[in-house]
Design an enzyme around this catalytic site. Structure first.
Site, mmCIF file in Angstrom:
data_model
loop_
_atom_site.group_PDB
_atom_site.id
_atom_site.type_symbol
_atom_site.label_atom_id
_atom_site.label_comp_id
_atom_site.label_asym_id
_atom_site.label_seq_id
_atom_site.Cartn_x
_atom_site.Cartn_y
_atom_site.Cartn_z
ATOM 1 N N GLU A 1 0.823 -1.215 0.000
ATOM 2 C CA GLU A 1 0.000 0.000 0.000
ATOM 3 C C GLU A 1 0.855 1.263 0.000
ATOM 4 O O GLU A 1 0.471 2.275 -0.582
ATOM 5 C CB GLU A 1 -0.946 0.003 1.202
ATOM 6 C CG GLU A 1 -1.864 1.205 1.235
ATOM 7 C CD GLU A 1 -3.055 1.011 2.153
ATOM 8 O OE1 GLU A 1 -3.526 2.014 2.696
ATOM 9 O OE2 GLU A 1 -3.514 -0.130 2.322
ATOM 10 N N LYS A 2 2.026 1.198 0.653
ATOM 11 C CA LYS A 2 2.886 2.371 0.762
ATOM 12 C C LYS A 2 4.331 1.948 0.510
ATOM 13 O O LYS A 2 4.705 0.791 0.767
ATOM 14 C CB LYS A 2 2.774 3.002 2.152
ATOM 15 C CG LYS A 2 1.361 3.339 2.589
ATOM 16 C CD LYS A 2 1.367 3.941 3.985
ATOM 17 C CE LYS A 2 -0.042 4.043 4.547
ATOM 18 N NZ LYS A 2 -0.601 2.746 4.931
ATOM 19 N N ASP B 1 -2.960 -2.656 3.035
ATOM 20 C CA ASP B 1 -3.225 -2.735 4.469
ATOM 21 C C ASP B 1 -4.314 -3.778 4.726
ATOM 22 O O ASP B 1 -5.215 -3.960 3.900
ATOM 23 C CB ASP B 1 -3.681 -1.375 5.011
ATOM 24 C CG ASP B 1 -2.500 -0.478 5.355
ATOM 25 O OD1 ASP B 1 -1.354 -0.919 5.193
ATOM 26 O OD2 ASP B 1 -2.732 0.667 5.774
ATOM 27 N N ASP C 1 -7.245 -4.287 5.682
ATOM 28 C CA ASP C 1 -8.578 -3.779 5.985
ATOM 29 C C ASP C 1 -9.333 -3.552 4.679
ATOM 30 O O ASP C 1 -8.815 -3.817 3.589
ATOM 31 C CB ASP C 1 -8.513 -2.495 6.824
ATOM 32 C CG ASP C 1 -7.699 -1.388 6.163
ATOM 33 O OD1 ASP C 1 -7.500 -1.442 4.929
ATOM 34 O OD2 ASP C 1 -7.258 -0.478 6.870
ATOM 35 N N TYR D 1 -1.263 -4.118 14.149
ATOM 36 C CA TYR D 1 -2.049 -3.260 13.258
ATOM 37 C C TYR D 1 -3.103 -2.478 14.053
ATOM 38 O O TYR D 1 -3.859 -3.059 14.834
ATOM 39 C CB TYR D 1 -2.723 -4.113 12.186
ATOM 40 C CG TYR D 1 -3.492 -3.315 11.173
ATOM 41 C CD1 TYR D 1 -2.836 -2.571 10.212
ATOM 42 C CD2 TYR D 1 -4.884 -3.303 11.198
ATOM 43 C CE1 TYR D 1 -3.549 -1.826 9.280
ATOM 44 C CE2 TYR D 1 -5.600 -2.573 10.268
ATOM 45 C CZ TYR D 1 -4.925 -1.828 9.318
ATOM 46 O OH TYR D 1 -5.630 -1.089 8.402
ATOM 47 N N ARG E 1 -5.763 -0.225 13.021
ATOM 48 C CA ARG E 1 -7.109 0.162 12.565
ATOM 49 C C ARG E 1 -8.071 -1.013 12.739
ATOM 50 O O ARG E 1 -8.580 -1.577 11.768
ATOM 51 C CB ARG E 1 -7.049 0.632 11.112
ATOM 52 C CG ARG E 1 -6.201 1.882 10.926
ATOM 53 C CD ARG E 1 -5.957 2.176 9.454
ATOM 54 N NE ARG E 1 -5.082 3.319 9.281
ATOM 55 C CZ ARG E 1 -5.471 4.546 8.946
ATOM 56 N NH1 ARG E 1 -6.759 4.795 8.747
ATOM 57 N NH2 ARG E 1 -4.607 5.527 8.806
#
Length: 671
Positions: A9-10, A124, A126, A346, A348
């Site tokens: 993702e990043k 990520d 999610d 993690y 979130r």
């Protein structure tokens, strides 16, 4: 040579994955354009959302600025995604310009996909992370095999463990579809609502944008509704009755009169039966009981309370709010502890449970966190810890997509962390080590003093062992209440018996703690019993990952000002917010619809609702709810002109419950 492409993702996550693969395989990490190569594995990080839903102008020139109400709704059958652009500023937002960094990264991924035999999806873990990489694969029509790397811990060991457990990305298809539907719902409501109501706003002579949001609007509505309840509050006089019970040779204690079981519906009480409204009745009870002897009924039990569950993000934010940290600051700290410092799992997550396979790591984890906290730790381990103890938090049956936020085995002194990150880490550690502390043990005593047809009651608590509570310090709600050592059947004399006059208090303004709780439990603000029952089963307004940024956005856009009282903040709506709620569709200003749509997203994720059925419901929401009020004239009639806008000075006439509030600038309504 077969090649595996990992899309993270990043970029930072991509570098961590490359390093973990290197340690596992022994192959060095080498630069590879915008990514890294480790043997036959190429790793590249996205920049979050490289793709975004295209603006309405993409579909038809009639949607270009200046916006017009009569051309709405804009909700194509197939919404298209385009490279994320740099947005223009000002009225109508101006022209967007290409983001060269985004375009270059998409081009790099496109070329890498042509050489790949296998893709590893490392978004990520999610709903949003699933969508970010799924969108990239859809854009370039990738049809090859795809594995899903689901990271709970962004450490070398956590990455290697997750790599061994990878499943097919197809197993996460419905999660990605739910994320896609969430994006389309937000776009449909936001685009059509903002354009429709902004045109009316300008017609009234205002400047700026009147932005509507599927989640933002009802949250502002909650804050405004609470302010109206405070402003319109009328205190109710009511009465309590307290007896001092004297026991010969044992001392005295105070007991409170208990309402009769048939209080609801009686004239002396309010309709709920909770408040005694009649002073005369209260005085008559006091006279009839004063000086009378009662045979006391004593119940004494030894009780043991286990520790609180582990932290979800929302519960962590609530705990940190008492230290003065905003929800958004806590999210940033928790994200840094996971991504940068690699000290916690993690963040979130909305789960407060942990998998049982993490429990055997307790001894080493406790050893690591004690070293990390060091001698100057913010709380004392003044109770024995037993790593073999299994609390209720270790429960595989309660797990969701993620488990609770817990400390990892990583070693890093908190002195190396920014104060904010160190404070949040200490909270996470304390919640974790509490799972291995002794139970909180105490004697719970109940003494009932029947006098004729009336009854008085006192409860007491005598601590045997503080246990895990010693980690948390004093708590006014949990302090000891000592009662005399009275045996069941002893006699007590009620003297005096006094009437206590009371007044109901207005509701309090939302704080970070109570607003997060309200967003999570939006059903509490719904009056329809059928909707309330349904909403209890869904997540509420937003998600654990989106609530903090949303609150920050509402503050930034001057719908709310923060008022400080000690370390706690309360949220005060601005006149701009109050006007806003009068203008927007009433159904969007309450939690019902938004929470209902969160339920639809859950149904999609669970395979119970199809995409076509969801789109039909979204179409109806936009047509019936967003646009009808704009077209029938009611919204325009509710809008004040600039000259009729309330002044910020009105704030000084509201109940003074908090400290000095920050004054916003007087600009048009924008979001």
């Amino acid at each position: 040579m077969p090649q595996t492409l990992v899309i993270a993702e990043k970029p930072a996550m991509g570098r961590d994955i490359a390093n973990a693969i290197s340690q596992s395989t022994g192959n060095p990490v080498q630069p590879a354009g915008l990514g890294q190569r480790v043997g036959d594995v190429v790793v590249v990080g996205a920049l979050g959302h490289l793709l975004e839903l295209a603006e309405p102008e993409h579909y038809d020139q009639q949607f270009e600025f200046p916006w017009r109400l009569e051309v709405l709704p804009c909700l194509p059958d197939r919404l298209e995604w385009a490279p994320r652009a740099n947005k223009g500023k000002g009225k109508g937002k101006g022209r967007a310009t290409p983001d060269n960094g985004v375009i270059d990264r998409l081009k790099y991924i496109s070329e890498a996909l042509k050489r790949a035999d296998l893709v590893v999806h490392a978004g990520d873990p999610d709903r949003e992370g699933q969508l970010i990489v799924d969108n990239i694969l859809r854009r370039f029509s990738w049809k090859g095999p795809t594995k899903r790397l689901w990271l709970h811990a962004q450490t070398d060991q956590g990455i290697r463990d997750a790599w061994r457990k990878m499943q097919s990305n197809e197993d996460y298809r419905l999660l990605g579809l739910a994320a896609l539907c969430r994006a389309e719902a937000d776009w449909g409501v936001g685009i059509n609502g903002t354009r429709a109501y902004s045109t009316l706003w300008w017609k009234r002579g205002h400047k700026g944008i009147l932005a509507l949001g599927r989640v933002m609007t009802p949250v502002i509505g909650l804050i405004v509704q609470r302010e109206n309840e405070i402003r319109n509050f009328v205190p109710i006089d009511h009465f309590g009755i307290v007896a001092t019970i004297n026991v010969q040779g044992k001392g005295a204690f105070q007991a409170t009169w208990q309402r009769p079981k048939d209080a609801e519906g009686r004239a002396e009480f309010d309709p709920s039966g909770q408040l005694l409204l009649s002073r005369e009745y209260a005085q008559a009870v006091a006279r009839s009981c004063s000086g009378k002897t009662s045979t006391l009924q004593v119940t004494r039990q030894r009780k043991a309370d286990g520790p609180p569950l582990l932290f979800s993000l929302t519960e962590l934010q609530k705990a940190a709010a008492r230290m003065g940290y905003s929800p958004d600051a806590v999210l940033q700290a928790a994200q840094a502890l996971y991504e940068t410092h690699k000290l916690t799992s993690y963040p979130r997550t909305d789960c407060q449970y942990a998998p049982t396979d993490q429990w055997p790591k307790a001894a080493k984890t406790i050893e690591a966190v004690c070293a990390n906290l060091g001698a100057g730790q913010p709380f004392k381990f003044n109770t024995p810890l037993d790593p073999s103890q299994k609390s209720a938090a270790w429960n595989d049956a309660k797990l969701k997509e993620h488990f609770a936020i817990i400390p990892l085995l990583a070693h890093k002194s908190i002195r190396e962390l920014p104060k904010r990150d160190a404070d949040i880490y200490a909270l996470i550690v304390r919640q974790y080590v509490a799972q291995f502390a002794p139970n909180h043990e105490y004697w719970s005593t109940s003494i009932v003093a029947p006098i004729g047809e009336h009854s008085f009651k006192a409860t007491g608590k005598a601590v045997i062992n503080e246990g895990w509570r010693s980690l948390f310090g004093s708590n006014d709600d949990e302090k000891e209440v000592k009662l005399p050592q009275i045996e069941d059947g002893e006699a007590g004399l009620a003297s005096p018996v006094e009437v206590k006059a009371k007044k109901t208090e207005p509701p309090k303004r939302f704080t970070p703690v109570t607003l997060l709780d309200a967003m999570e439990k939006a059903w509490q603000f719904v009056t329809d019993p059928n909707i309330k029952k349904h909403l209890k089963q869904v997540e509420g307004l937003g998600t654990s990952a989106t609530r903090a940024p949303l609150i920050a956005k509402i503050i930034q856009n001057e719908f709310v000002i923060e008022s400080k009282s000690g370390k706690m903040t309360s949220y005060v709506p601005t006149p701009k917010a109050e006007v806003y709620i009068k203008c927007v569709p009433p159904k969007l200003a309450v939690p019902d619809l938004t929470s209902y749509f969160e339920g639809l997203l859950d149904s999609i994720k669970d395979g119970q609702l199809s995409y076509s059925d969801f789109r039909a419901k979204l179409q109806m929401l936009v047509q019936k709810t967003v646009l009808e009020a704009a077209r029938d004239g009611s919204a325009l009639a509710a809008m004040p002109s600039p000259e009729q806008m309330p002044e910020q000075a009105q704030l000084s006439r509201r109940p003074a419950r908090a400290g000095k509030a920050r004054r916003p600038s007087s600009k048009g309504v924008r979001a």
